[in-house]
Design a protein around this motif. Structure first.
Motif, short mmCIF file in Angstrom:
data_model
loop_
_atom_site.label_atom_id
_atom_site.label_comp_id
_atom_site.label_asym_id
_atom_site.label_seq_id
_atom_site.Cartn_x
_atom_site.Cartn_y
_atom_site.Cartn_z
N ARG A 178 -37.01 -55.55 -26.95
CA ARG A 178 -35.73 -56.01 -27.50
C ARG A 178 -35.90 -56.82 -28.79
O ARG A 178 -36.84 -57.60 -28.94
CB ARG A 178 -35.01 -56.88 -26.47
CG ARG A 178 -34.34 -56.09 -25.37
CD ARG A 178 -33.49 -57.00 -24.52
NE ARG A 178 -32.77 -56.25 -23.50
CZ ARG A 178 -31.97 -56.81 -22.60
NH1 ARG A 178 -31.78 -58.12 -22.60
NH2 ARG A 178 -31.36 -56.05 -21.71
N ARG A 179 -34.93 -56.61 -29.67
CA ARG A 179 -34.87 -57.42 -30.87
C ARG A 179 -34.55 -58.86 -30.50
O ARG A 179 -33.91 -59.13 -29.49
CB ARG A 179 -33.74 -56.89 -31.78
CG ARG A 179 -33.91 -55.48 -32.29
CD ARG A 179 -34.80 -55.48 -33.52
NE ARG A 179 -34.31 -56.39 -34.55
CZ ARG A 179 -33.32 -56.09 -35.41
NH1 ARG A 179 -32.71 -54.92 -35.35
NH2 ARG A 179 -32.94 -56.97 -36.32
N ASP A 180 -34.97 -59.80 -31.35
CA ASP A 180 -34.56 -61.18 -31.18
C ASP A 180 -33.04 -61.26 -31.22
O ASP A 180 -32.39 -60.62 -32.06
CB ASP A 180 -35.16 -62.02 -32.31
CG ASP A 180 -34.63 -63.45 -32.30
OD1 ASP A 180 -35.08 -64.24 -31.46
OD2 ASP A 180 -33.76 -63.74 -33.15
N ALA A 181 -32.44 -62.03 -30.30
CA ALA A 181 -30.98 -62.06 -30.17
C ALA A 181 -30.29 -62.52 -31.45
O ALA A 181 -29.30 -61.93 -31.89
CB ALA A 181 -30.59 -62.96 -28.99
N ASP A 182 -30.80 -63.58 -32.07
CA ASP A 182 -30.16 -64.09 -33.29
C ASP A 182 -30.31 -63.11 -34.45
O ASP A 182 -29.39 -62.94 -35.26
CB ASP A 182 -30.75 -65.45 -33.67
CG ASP A 182 -30.27 -66.56 -32.75
OD1 ASP A 182 -29.16 -66.43 -32.19
OD2 ASP A 182 -31.00 -67.56 -32.59
N ALA A 183 -31.47 -62.44 -34.52
CA ALA A 183 -31.67 -61.45 -35.59
C ALA A 183 -30.72 -60.27 -35.42
O ALA A 183 -30.14 -59.77 -36.39
CB ALA A 183 -33.13 -60.97 -35.59
N LEU A 184 -30.55 -59.83 -34.17
CA LEU A 184 -29.63 -58.73 -33.90
C LEU A 184 -28.20 -59.13 -34.23
O LEU A 184 -27.46 -58.36 -34.87
CB LEU A 184 -29.72 -58.31 -32.43
CG LEU A 184 -28.72 -57.25 -31.97
CD1 LEU A 184 -28.91 -55.95 -32.76
CD2 LEU A 184 -28.85 -56.99 -30.48
N ALA A 185 -27.81 -60.34 -33.83
CA ALA A 185 -26.45 -60.81 -34.11
C ALA A 185 -26.20 -60.88 -35.61
O ALA A 185 -25.12 -60.51 -36.10
CB ALA A 185 -26.23 -62.17 -33.46
#
Length: 201
Positions: A178-185
């Motif tokens: 999974r991508r980092d959550a903040d980077a994806l957001a």
């Protein structure tokens, strides 16, 4: 002689809550498969009681999906975020949305394999229409505030934005790493800015 087990009598609302929670766990453990016997066993109730409350597997699956989106509504969709600009408010919403989907173990199934299950009733379509209506009102307010061009039809614009956001989020949830959550957001926010035709600040 062993005394018979004492039956636990619970209010119907609590029993249904236990069954829905148990069904969510079973869905995750069985990678999208759901059997009432497994659910009733995990919830500590009889199969007959599970059938009484939900009718069949389809009824229970619909209840799990409805519960997921109710929690999503309460946590994010229906929340009036604060911020001076529309994009500031929606940036906060998107970051919370990504974290919600990342943290909820049922989420990958709800937007993945379960989403295409033919047993899901018309509630799913009604839910999508309601979210689109809320989104269209949100877009229309941003247009009145001069933040989004008035040439866009709010209903069409929000449908396209939400479709893209959910497709990207669904793809991210299925990735083996999974991508980092903040980077994806942040990437989703960039997409929304471009889709809405907002000039960078």
């Amino acid at each position: 002689m062993t005394a018979p087990k004492k039956r636990i009598r619970r209010p119907a609302k609590e029993t249904k809550r236990l069954l829905v929670a148990a069904a969510g766990h079973v869905l995750v453990e069985k990678a999208g498969d759901l059997e009432i016997g497994d659910v009733s066993k995990r919830a500590g109730v009889s199969k007959a009681l599970a059938h009484y409350h939900f009718g069949n597997k389809a009824g229970l699956l619909n209840a799990v999906v409805a519960d997921f989106y109710t929690r999503l509504d309460d946590a994010i969709v229906a929340v009036p975020y604060e911020g001076d600009r529309w994009i500031d408010r929606e940036t906060k919403r998107i970051h919370d949305l990504v974290r919600f989907f990342y943290d909820d173990p049922v989420a990958p199934l709800v937007v993945g394999s379960v989403q295409s299950d033919p047993s899901l009733g018309p509630e799913s379509l009604d839910r999508a229409r309601r979210i689109n209506r809320l989104g269209a009102l949100n877009i229309a307010q941003a247009q009145r505030d001069g933040e989004i061009a008035s040439s866009h039809d709010p209903a069409l614009l929000v449908a396209m934005i939400l479709g893209g956001v959910m497709a990207g989020l669904s793809e991210a949830l299925m990735m083996s790493s999974r991508r980092d959550a903040d980077a994806l957001a942040s990437e989703i926010c960039s997409f929304v800015v471009r889709a809405a035709g907002i000039e960078p600040a």
